[in-house]
Structure formats: structure tokens, C-alpha cells
Design a protein around this motif. Structure first.
Motif, short mmCIF file in Angstrom:
data_model
loop_
_atom_site.label_atom_id
_atom_site.label_comp_id
_atom_site.label_asym_id
_atom_site.label_seq_id
_atom_site.Cartn_x
_atom_site.Cartn_y
_atom_site.Cartn_z
N LEU A 148 0.59 1.25 -8.60
CA LEU A 148 0.70 2.57 -7.99
C LEU A 148 2.01 2.63 -7.21
O LEU A 148 2.37 1.69 -6.51
N TRP A 149 2.70 3.76 -7.31
CA TRP A 149 4.00 3.89 -6.66
C TRP A 149 3.88 4.80 -5.44
O TRP A 149 3.39 5.93 -5.54
N TYR A 150 4.33 4.29 -4.30
CA TYR A 150 4.15 4.98 -3.02
C TYR A 150 5.47 5.12 -2.27
O TYR A 150 6.36 4.26 -2.37
N GLU A 151 5.56 6.20 -1.51
CA GLU A 151 6.69 6.39 -0.61
C GLU A 151 6.53 5.57 0.66
O GLU A 151 7.51 5.25 1.33
N ASP A 152 5.29 5.24 0.99
CA ASP A 152 4.96 4.60 2.26
C ASP A 152 4.26 3.27 1.99
O ASP A 152 3.35 3.21 1.17
N ALA A 153 4.66 2.22 2.69
CA ALA A 153 4.06 0.90 2.48
C ALA A 153 2.77 0.70 3.26
O ALA A 153 2.14 -0.35 3.15
N GLU A 154 2.35 1.69 4.05
CA GLU A 154 1.13 1.57 4.85
C GLU A 154 -0.05 1.14 3.97
O GLU A 154 -0.30 1.72 2.92
N LEU A 155 -0.80 0.15 4.43
CA LEU A 155 -1.94 -0.36 3.66
C LEU A 155 -3.16 0.55 3.76
O LEU A 155 -3.89 0.73 2.79
N HIS A 156 -3.39 1.11 4.93
CA HIS A 156 -4.56 1.97 5.15
C HIS A 156 -4.19 3.41 4.79
O HIS A 156 -3.57 4.12 5.58
N GLN A 157 -4.55 3.82 3.57
CA GLN A 157 -4.17 5.14 3.09
C GLN A 157 -5.38 5.91 2.58
O GLN A 157 -5.51 6.20 1.38
N PRO A 158 -6.32 6.27 3.48
CA PRO A 158 -7.46 7.08 3.05
C PRO A 158 -7.00 8.49 2.71
O PRO A 158 -6.09 9.03 3.35
N ARG A 159 -7.62 9.06 1.71
CA ARG A 159 -7.27 10.43 1.32
C ARG A 159 -8.48 11.06 0.65
O ARG A 159 -9.16 10.43 -0.16
N SER A 160 -8.74 12.31 0.99
CA SER A 160 -9.87 13.02 0.41
C SER A 160 -9.63 13.32 -1.07
O SER A 160 -8.49 13.58 -1.49
N ALA A 161 -10.71 13.31 -1.84
CA ALA A 161 -10.61 13.68 -3.25
C ALA A 161 -10.18 15.12 -3.42
O ALA A 161 -9.66 15.51 -4.47
N ASN A 162 -10.36 15.92 -2.37
CA ASN A 162 -9.96 17.33 -2.42
C ASN A 162 -8.48 17.53 -2.13
O ASN A 162 -7.98 18.65 -2.25
#
Length: 246
Positions: A181-195
């Protein structure tokens, strides 16, 4: 604090058709890498600060969580039962009344417990410090197909194949897969709503590549399936150097 690995023990850029499962070994189930100290510090902080976001356990899954703790101790800290000394010297007291909390202090892996209810496996427990754009609260106590609904490539045909795969998992015979997965941010904790799904980044544009080494394992006593996740985050530039050492 940015937490990165400098290497990864497999090539995350080799494409594999879904679900991309391959056989594994128990002696390769849990990984300890060069980000161990930093990731463990982050895990402990997240458990203290965001407990309700990273931890969930149905009371009926308590025996499975305790069995999982014993199995992790057996493979990560053989011979230890009351306390362990982690790499780096930190001592952890083993609290079997709080198995998932204790696991959070022991290894880098996140763990999800799935138990058969009717014809499907349901997520009945998890310690999930490093989610890759999903929320534990939205998936807890939901069946496997619902957990993967936001993944466009995870259609009903693949869902049936994965459920058959889960039914066939045997103790002591783990299966594993990986993603990239390609991310702009290296933060490990990346919760995100399915919405509110994240905007996907193309390889070569995003500065970080995040890869989850995911392992499936059946617990012999409770027969629960454990889904473990070891998260690697590397600089894309460093990854290209790994691919092209010249």
C-alpha cells in the motif's frame, strides 16, 4: 515520530492474484525487525491513550485470546510463563486475565480473532494498533464478508473462496500473504471509516510503501482462527534502492 524499517524479508512488489495465500511455518510466524523498539513504544502508548479504538474482545472469545497468548509465549519467548524480557531489556509481566493487552506489550504483530458462527467466521476479538485505513469498531462482531466490503476486488466469489480457506486452516500449518500500500504519511496508526475511504496513491508518487505480512493460523483447543498482521513501512526511495542495488 516516524517509524520505518530499513529492509523487508520478502518482495512486496511481486503481484499475486487474490487472495494470494501461501503456506508458512510456525517458526516464521512472528517477526522481530529493526523497528521493534520504536513500534513497541508506539503500541504501548496507543493502548494507553486509545484503548477503545485498538482493543475489543467479546467475552466468549476470552478462552481463544488466552490460548493465543500462550502460543505467542511459546514461539516468541520460549520457556517464559510469568514474565518475559523483550529485546532491549524491557521486562513484561504476563497477565493472563488480560491476554490481548499483554500481547500488545510482547510482539509487533496485531492480532484478530475470528470464530465460526453459523456458516461464517466473525471477528470476536482484536488488538489492532496499526490499522491500514479501517476501524476496529466498524468490523467488531461482523462476519468475514462484511469486514472486506470496502475492498473493491473482494467480490462474492473471492469471499466464498476465502471462507472455504478459513474452514480448511489447520493447527500448526499457518498460511500467509502480503499486500503493498502506498501512503503519503508513515504514521502506523491510520484508522479510517469505511464511509470515508482514503485516496489511493500510485507507486512512484507516494513517499512511503506500507506492507502488511498477514498470517492465518488455527488455534488447536478453541479452534478459533487468528489473523496476525506485521506492519512494515519503508521509504519508497529506499525500496527502489533495494530493488536496484546497482
Amino acid at each position: 515520530m516516524t517509524i520505518l524499517q530499513t529492509s523487508i524479508p520478502y518482495d512486496p512488489l511481486v503481484p499475486r492474484p487474490l487472495p494470494g495465500i501461501q503456506p508458512g511455518r510456525m517458526d516464521d510466524w512472528l517477526h522481530c525487525d529493526d523497528a521493534f523498539a520504536a513500534q513497541m513504544q508506539r503500541r504501548v502508548a496507543l493502548l494507553a491513550e486509545k484503548r477503545d479504538e485498538v482493543l475489543a474482545l467479546d467475552p466468549n472469545a476470552e478462552p481463544a485470546a488466552q490460548e493465543l497468548l500462550n502460543l505467542v509465549l511459546r514461539y516468541a519467548y520460549p520457556g517464559c510463563s510469568e514474565r518475559v524480557t523483550r529485546p532491549g531489556g524491557h521486562v513484561v509481566e504476563i497477565d493472563r486475565t488480560r491476554p490481548l493487552e499483554t500481547l500488545c506489550h510482547l510482539v509487533q504483530e496485531d492480532f484478530c480473532i475470528l470464530q465460526k458462527q453459523g456458516d461464517e467466521h466473525v471477528l470476536t476479538g482484536a488488538i489492532l494498533c496499526f490499522p491500514a485505513s479501517w476501524r476496529l469498531s466498524e468490523k467488531f462482531m461482523r462476519p468475514l464478508i462484511d469486514i472486506h466490503v470496502p475492498v473493491a476486488s473482494y467480490d462474492e466469489s473471492i469471499a466464498r473462496r476465502v471462507q472455504r480457506l478459513f474452514d480448511g486452516i489447520r493447527p500448526e500449518h499457518p498460511l500467509w500473504r502480503f499486500n503493498a500500500l502506498w501512503y503519503e504519511d508513515a504514521e502506523l496508526h491510520q484508522p479510517r471509516s469505511a464511509n470515508a475511504p482514503r485516496e489511493k496513491k500510485a507507486p512512484g508518487i507516494a513517499p512511503y510503501m506500507r506492507s502488511e505480512r498477514q498470517t492465518l493460523l488455527r488455534l488447536p483447543e478453541t479452534q478459533a482462527v487468528v489473523f496476525s498482521i506485521h506492519t512494515y513501512v519503508l521509504e519508497a526511495q529506499h525500496l527502489r534502492k533495494m530493488e536496484n542495488p546497482a
